[in-house]
Scaffold this active site. Structure first.
Site, PDB file in Angstrom:
ATOM      1  N   CYS A 178       0.804  -1.223   0.000  1.00 38.15           N
ATOM      2  CA  CYS A 178       0.000   0.000   0.000  1.00 38.15           C
ATOM      3  C   CYS A 178       0.838   1.274   0.000  1.00 38.15           C
ATOM      4  O   CYS A 178       0.308   2.364  -0.230  1.00 38.15           O
ATOM      5  CB  CYS A 178      -0.941   0.001   1.197  1.00 38.15           C
ATOM      6  SG  CYS A 178      -2.082  -1.393   1.195  1.00 38.15           S
ATOM      7  N   CYS A 193     -14.011   0.474   6.468  1.00 41.37           N
ATOM      8  CA  CYS A 193     -12.953  -0.188   5.703  1.00 41.37           C
ATOM      9  C   CYS A 193     -12.877   0.451   4.316  1.00 41.37           C
ATOM     10  O   CYS A 193     -13.906   0.697   3.683  1.00 41.37           O
ATOM     11  CB  CYS A 193     -13.246  -1.682   5.542  1.00 41.37           C
ATOM     12  SG  CYS A 193     -13.610  -2.552   7.081  1.00 41.37           S
ATOM     13  N   CYS A 194     -11.671   0.715   3.841  1.00 35.07           N
ATOM     14  CA  CYS A 194     -11.542   1.334   2.523  1.00 35.07           C
ATOM     15  C   CYS A 194     -11.935   0.336   1.433  1.00 35.07           C
ATOM     16  O   CYS A 194     -11.745  -0.868   1.585  1.00 35.07           O
ATOM     17  CB  CYS A 194     -10.111   1.829   2.300  1.00 35.07           C
ATOM     18  SG  CYS A 194      -8.876   0.537   2.151  1.00 35.07           S
TER      19      CYS A 194
END
Length: 396
Positions: free
Chosen positions: A82, A212-213
């Site tokens: 990420c 949550c993304c």
């Protein structure tokens, strides 16, 4: 050594959910052309390029950039989970400040699938084996997606240590949507309430779905140049990278069986402290931050890791509104990963774009008042954290 690297141009392609987005080649090309146009530089003037992505075959960076031009320049492909986009930015900044190049393009893109993140290669050891062992010892088995188990477990650990009301985390999700409402590049722009966040399906620990993304497709790019290049071309490169640090795991990530440390608290804190020391900056002087809110729990932890508020006070920081407009520091004016979306390779460069716009006064309804410094925090488990401090400076 050259002077501080300047950000001459930034660009983004609007983020979208999988199935509704353009292919990664088109997304990447759109972001690159936007960054070049923003800088007023032709692609033939770019001397090196660094392309970041996680889900894609090798040399996908070339496939994107050849759509813009085939100039024979070095193109390096980067995958750092990420933190990939910020890792590309870190390499571009290093190349410029070392004097190896005067004009380097950093590009990040991702074409993701629907659903939670998962390991793709079941026929070989996972880089998360040690992380899984710590999580197993700390929180036990679960059918929840691995990232939600890690970050949800970290949220539970924080609550046990300091106390934490469920609606505090929900307030972070509500804030993210409120900020994203003013961002045309964001995926989720409709408001939500604390009650709606808490009522959404439970994922793990304190995390519900709206905390949550989402998996996202998108691209972003930045053109990093030397002061001499900016001067010779008459560029308005009025944003400098004042300091930047990348850190990786130390034994504390694994040896203490602490879920908070497992998800990168120490990485983030170490990188932030390096940046503050190198720049002579007090974190209390920062008015705007784009931080890595892959889950509401990580935003909460990051407030303290980045020393925006003392340890154990993040809940008070949220409840008193110190994390938004009118408070101490505006966190994620873009809407963050929770609402803007999280196309892994693009996220770090999308954060860069937002902060450059803030420092230039070009953020529209998202604009934070009196911004001279802007902090970026991007973390990838496995792991790497990149913290970058941008500063508004005079045109060279």
């Amino acid at each position: 050594m050259a002077g501080k690297a300047r950000v001459a141009g930034v660009g983004m392609a609007p983020f979208a959910t999988p199935g509704r987005a353009k292919p990664y080649g088109e997304l990447g090309e759109e972001a690159v052309r936007a960054a070049l146009a923003d800088a007023g530089v032709e692609y033939r003037d770019v001397q090196q390029a660094v392309a970041g992505y996680v889900y894609g075959d090798s040399t996908s960076g070339q496939a994107v950039l050849y759509r813009v031009g085939e100039t024979g320049i070095p193109i390096v492909n980067v995958n750092n989970n990420c933190s990939t986009g910020s890792s590309a930015l870190w390499l571009a900044r290093q190349a410029v400040e070392s004097g190896a190049a005067d004009c380097v393009l950093a590009l990040g893109f991702e074409q993701m699938r629907r659903g939670a993140l998962d390991m793709l290669w079941a026929d070989r050891p996972s880089p998360f084996t040690r992380f899984d062992e710590v999580a197993q010892a700390a929180v036990g088995e679960s059918d929840a997606p691995f990232a939600a188990r890690y970050f949800g477990g970290a949220g539970d650990a924080y609550a046990r240590k300091y106390g934490l009301a469920p609606d505090t985390l929900a307030r972070i999700a509500v804030k993210a949507r409120g900020h994203a409402a003013n961002n045309p590049f964001a995926v989720f722009r409709d408001p939500v309430t604390v009650e709606e966040v808490l009522a959404s399906p439970q994922i793990y620990g304190p995390l519900t779905r709206l905390q949550c993304c989402p998996p996202t497709c998108g691209a972003a790019a930045a053109l990093i140049v030397s002061e001499e290049f900016a001067r010779s071309r008459g560029l308005d490169a009025s944003v400098a990278i004042a300091a930047q640090a990348m850190t990786t795991d130390t034994p504390s990530t694994f040896d203490e069986q602490d879920m908070i440390k497992l998800v990168g608290y120490d990485l983030s804190q170490a990188a932030a402290r390096q940046v503050y020391e190198r720049s002579g900056t007090d974190p209390r002087d920062i008015r705007v931050v784009e931080l890595h809110d892959c889950f509401t729990t990580n935003e909460l932890l990051s407030y303290e890791a980045l020393e925006l508020t003392p340890e154990g006070t993040a809940e008070k920081f949220v409840v008193e509104g110190d994390n938004t407009y009118g408070g101490q520091v505006v966190t994620n004016p873009s809407g963050g990963l929770l609402s803007k979306g999280h196309p892994l390779g693009a996220t770090g460069l999308a954060q860069c774009a937002e902060l450059v716009w803030q420092l230039r006064g070009q953020a529209g309804a998202r604009q934070v008042d009196d911004v001279d410094l802007a902090l970026q925090h991007n973390i990838g488990l496995g792991g790497a954290a990149v913290v970058t401090l941008y500063q508004k400076v005079d045109r060279v």
